[in-house]
Write a protein that holds these residues in place. Structure first.
Motif, short mmCIF file in Angstrom:
data_model
loop_
_atom_site.label_atom_id
_atom_site.label_comp_id
_atom_site.label_asym_id
_atom_site.label_seq_id
_atom_site.Cartn_x
_atom_site.Cartn_y
_atom_site.Cartn_z
N THR B 189 121.54 -54.94 -97.97
CA THR B 189 120.44 -54.85 -98.94
C THR B 189 120.91 -55.28 -100.32
N GLN B 191 120.70 -53.50 -102.78
CA GLN B 191 121.40 -52.32 -103.26
C GLN B 191 122.89 -52.37 -102.89
N SER B 194 124.64 -54.81 -104.96
CA SER B 194 124.83 -54.35 -106.33
C SER B 194 125.98 -53.34 -106.41
N GLU B 195 126.17 -52.58 -105.34
CA GLU B 195 127.29 -51.63 -105.35
C GLU B 195 128.62 -52.36 -105.21
N THR B 200 123.13 -53.76 -111.02
CA THR B 200 121.95 -53.06 -110.50
C THR B 200 121.27 -53.91 -109.43
N LEU B 201 120.52 -53.27 -108.58
CA LEU B 201 119.82 -54.05 -107.55
C LEU B 201 118.83 -55.01 -108.19
#
Lengths: 238, 238
Positions: B189, B191, B194-195, B200-201
Motif C-alpha cells: 500500500t 502507507q 511511506s513507512e 506520508t502516504l
DNA sequence: TTGGAAGTTTGTGCTGGCTCAAAGACCCGG
DNA sequence: CCGGGTCTTTGAGCCAGCACAAACTTCCAA
C-alpha cells in the motif's frame, strides 16, 4: 586531512592493554601475550583515515585510545556518520560480516592509538580463543541496534530532537564529568554534529546557541559541555 | 491485524525445500532431513506478526515463501520499516547478534510460509553444519549494508529520490517481469511505501500519480508495476 | 445489494529547516 | 603581532513536504 604520524611496533606492549577489553577478557595471560606479539600498534592524528570504504579488508583493528567516526561518502560528496566508536572496541571487522572489503571509512575523531592484525589471523582467533567470537558478535549486535535507532530517529524525529539525541549519545559514550556538567572529551565541530544528525552546521549552530541561552549547554569552539542532561532528554522526547 | 491461520508440522517436509537456501546448501541430504524433522512449519496471513521486538528470542525462522517487513515502533506509535526480507532468508537470528531478545518486529507483508526452530538448536547448527555460520554472517553483513544505505539515503536524499529508490529496491528483490514492465509481486500500500521512505502516504500517492501520468509506473490498489525502471534510476540519482 | 472498511486521490494552507550570504571569533605559524 | 585558515554566528527568504480535510474507489461480508 591529516596523516599517519608513526607506524611501528613498540618494543613491548603490556598485557594489561587488552585484559579488560571484552573480546580478550576471558583469555589467559600467555594467550594475550601471543596476540599482542602479533599486533602492530599505530597512532593516527585527528582526521586521519584508518581504513577506507571499498578497499580489501586486510587488517582488523582494536581502538585502544581515542574515538573513531565511521562514515560513508555519498555520490555527491557529502559525509554521513553512521556510527561513533569509543576506545575498547574492535573495528574493521569485515570478516565477521562475511565481507572482504570494508563497508565504510573509519576516521579518527581525535588522536587515536590503534592495534591491528592481519585479517588472516581472524579465523584462528575465532577458533582458538574462547569468547572472542561471542563478544565480537555482541559488538556487531550492538551496532546493528544503534543503526536501527538511527534509522528510526532519522525517519521520525525533528532536527532539534535528533541533535539532542546525538549529544546525549555522545556524552554517554564519551562523556567526562566535570564540576558543572558533562563534557564531550574529544574535539567536535558543529559540522561533525550536523553530519551525525543529517542537517546543516547552520542549524546546529542555531540550536546550540539557543540551548546555551537557556543554560542547557556551554560550548566553545570544538568543545561542548552539557550542563543539564535531563532537560536534553526531555527535549529529545518532545 | 490478522492472526495465525495454522500451526502444525506437515506430515513430511520435502528436502528440496532447503537444498537451495544458502545456509543449508552445502549440507548432505540426511543432514537436511534431520534439520527438517526439527522444524515447525507455519503459515501466517498478511499483516500477522511472526515475532515481536523485545520479546525473548525463543525461536529462529526461515522464510520459505512470502515477504516480511521488519519494523520498529516509535514511542509515539509510528511504524518504521527497517528492512524487507525476501523468501529464502533466515530471520529472527538474534543469537547471531549476541542478543537474547528480538531487536525488531517481523510482519508478513503477504501470506508467508515459515519454518522455525527453537533457539537452543542454534549453537549446535553453528557447530555441526558446515557453512551455516558463514552464510548466516553473510546475511547479517548484507543487512548491515542495507541499513547503512538506508541511513545515507534518509540523511541526504529528497523524498522523491527515496521513494524511487525504495521502488527500485523492491523490484530488485521481489520483482516479477510482466509483458510491459516489472511488477512487485506482493501487495503493497501507499502507507507501506511511506513507512519505508519516512514520509506520508499522501506524498507517496502524489508522487505515484505524477509518475503514472508520465508513464513511468502503473498502479492499482496494493499493486505497483514499474514500466520504465531506467527512468526511475535517473530520478533516484537526480 | 448494500453497508462499511480499507485504501487512494486531491486540494489548500503553513512552516521547519534549508540555502545563500556575510561577518565575527578564535587559533597558530611565522 | 600580523595574516590566513578554520570554526561559528546570525540574518533573510524560500520552498518541499507536512497537516488537515474531504471525497472517491474498491473490496468484502452479510
Amino acid at each position: 586531512m591529516g596523516s599517519v604520524l608513526s607506524q611501528k611496533t613498540f618494543p613491548r606492549l603490556d598485557e594489561s592493554l587488552l585484559t579488560h577489553m571484552p573480546p580478550f577478557s576471558r583469555l589467559e595471560k600467555n594467550q594475550i601475550r601471543t596476540i599482542l606479539d602479533q599486533a602492530t600498534s599505530r597512532r593516527y592524528e585527528a582526521g586521519a583515515a584508518i581504513f577506507e570504504e571499498g578497499l580489501p579488508a586486510e587488517r582488523f583493528y582494536m581502538l585502544l585510545d581515542g574515538y573513531v567516526r565511521v562514515v560513508r561518502i555519498t555520490p555527491t560528496g557529502e559525509q554521513v556518520t553512521a556510527l561513533h566508536i569509543p576506545a575498547g572496541q574492535l573495528l574493521g571487522i569485515a570478516r565477521a560480516l562475511g565481507r572482504d572489503t570494508y563497508p565504510a571509512t573509519a576516521i579518527s575523531a581525535s588522536e587515536a592509538i590503534v592495534l591491528s592484525w592481519p585479517m588472516r589471523l581472524w579465523d584462528s582467533y575465532v577458533a582458538d580463543y574462547d569468547g572472542f567470537a561471542t563478544e565480537t558478535y555482541k559488538t556487531v549486535g550492538h551496532r546493528v541496534g544503534e543503526m536501527n535507532n538511527r534509522i528510526v530517529e532519522l525517519a521520525t524525529q525533528q532536527v532539534e530532537q535528533r541533535v539532542a539525541n546525538a549529544l546525549l549519545r555522545l556524552i554517554n559514550q564519551t562523556g567526562r564529568k566535570v564540576s558543572d556538567g558533562i563534557e564531550i572529551d574529544f574535539p567536535i565541530t558543529r559540522q561533525d554534529l550536523s553530519e551525525l544528525t543529517a542537517t546543516t552546521l547552520h542549524t546546529v549552530s542555531r540550536l546550540l546557541s539557543g540551548w546555551e541561552k537557556q543554560g542547557l549547554v556551554e560550548s566553545k569552539r570544538k568543545r561542548i559541555k552539557v550542563r543539564d542532561p535531563h532537560a536534553l532528554v526531555v527535549l529529545a522526547q518532545t
